[in-house]
Scaffold this active site. Sequence first.
Site, PDB file in Angstrom:
ATOM      1  N   HIS A  12      42.424  39.606  34.738  1.00  0.00           N
ATOM      2  CA  HIS A  12      41.156  39.661  34.001  1.00  0.00           C
ATOM      3  C   HIS A  12      40.178  40.424  34.889  1.00  0.00           C
ATOM      4  O   HIS A  12      40.242  40.326  36.119  1.00  0.00           O
ATOM      5  CB  HIS A  12      40.539  38.289  33.778  1.00  0.00           C
ATOM      6  N   ASP A  36      38.677  38.408  37.715  1.00  0.00           N
ATOM      7  CA  ASP A  36      39.541  37.957  38.817  1.00  0.00           C
ATOM      8  C   ASP A  36      39.452  38.901  39.995  1.00  0.00           C
ATOM      9  O   ASP A  36      39.600  38.490  41.141  1.00  0.00           O
ATOM     10  CB  ASP A  36      41.041  37.959  38.427  1.00  0.00           C
TER      11      ASP A  36
END
Length: 445
Positions: free
Chosen positions: A107, A110
């Site tokens: 993502h 992240d």
Amino acid sequence: MAHSHSSSVNFFGSVNKVVYEGKNSTNPLAFKYYNSQEVIGGKTMKEHLRFSIAYWHTFTADGTDVFGAATMQRPWDQYKGMDLAKARVEAAFEMFEKLDAPFFAFHDRDIAPEGSTLKETNQNLDIIVSLMKDYMRTSNVKLLWNTANMFTNPRFVHGAATSCNADVFAYAAAQVKKGLETAKELGAENYVFWGGREGYETLLNTDLKFELDNLARFMHMAVDYAKEIGYTGQFLIEPKPKEPTTHQYDTDAATTIAFLKQYGLDHHFKLNLEANHATLAGHTFEHELRMARVHGLLGSVDANQGDPLLGWDTDEFPTDLYSATLAMYEILQNGGLGSGGLNFDAKVRRSSFEPDDLIYSHIAGMDAFARGLKVAHKLVEDRVFEDVIKHRYRSFTEGIGLEIAEGRANFKMLEQYALNNKSMKNESGRQERLKAILNQYILEV
Ligand SMILES: [Mn+2]
């Protein structure tokens, strides 16, 4: 700190490159069944399985749960902010190489921290994406997919593309626009939508039809923008029935297929199916894979497993040989996953907090799916279930059955047939016998 590939610090110092040692090995840091170059049905295990390491569970998760604080010992956590983000890239690529993992997935949030404005957030992303691109030049690892985290930040309290707040919809659009640019920049083979908070808690405050329409509008905009910038990766949508909302719109494969068809998106999207999301929906993993496969929409897999005694999304590493075998059976029958892969959307337990547990867990998952692949290949090769199924439906290959199957039957002619039919005989489904045969294959292949 060191930022170039050659001068990487060593975050997994006690781990050498993990190699295949065979089923009798007692080395915890060796593969027992995953032999990447072994050819099965004309393709290597590596080509069949297309393993991907999930950035969030592996390099970002700290072991926090609703009852307790972080437990994970992560040597890169000595850094903060952007230095931490850079250290995670170094740790990630070290691990990808040591496991010889062909893919990874992330993502946006992240890999780089949010700044105080969207512009600053995007600048943080740019720095890390460019660092990753440097690593990818000298590494064999590719990006299986990226996605946007549109559920952690409080702005997404009512959802993103299904928020009641148009400003939030616009922010989410900006985030996915950037995500598609990232996908293009890093050559992501797919772009994933997992509907984080795209769902609702109560109908008393929800315009369900409007939210679904907006979700579809959002996805059409994503398809249009990908076309505009020349991003040609496969779009994927990942079903889940609940968590965090009570009713997630992309509940399961069947619901999501209906949504894609209703809104004319089925030619642009396939499904990314997760084992634990299947069990949350009250389905088996193989049911979800089969449902997508028969609709030509099986795209990719989040390989994990749930705990049936807990019943929430535990995202455990997949070690269940039955599930891995039946999943690989569907994948083989699908002719593979195309641009998709087996992404370990799986996290070590909170009590498995040492860095080496990250390696053990991936070995466990890779070995389980390697074994599943071999068993599934033999089942398909021997036509074990195909012949049973073919025989079971044989009444539709002749006479009145053929008339039905080929679309020539109607109620009047079927009534005539039923009135004149003297005997009707069913046969046993023999599922216990079939399960015993499955056991024989799992134990003996
Ligand atoms: Mn999950």
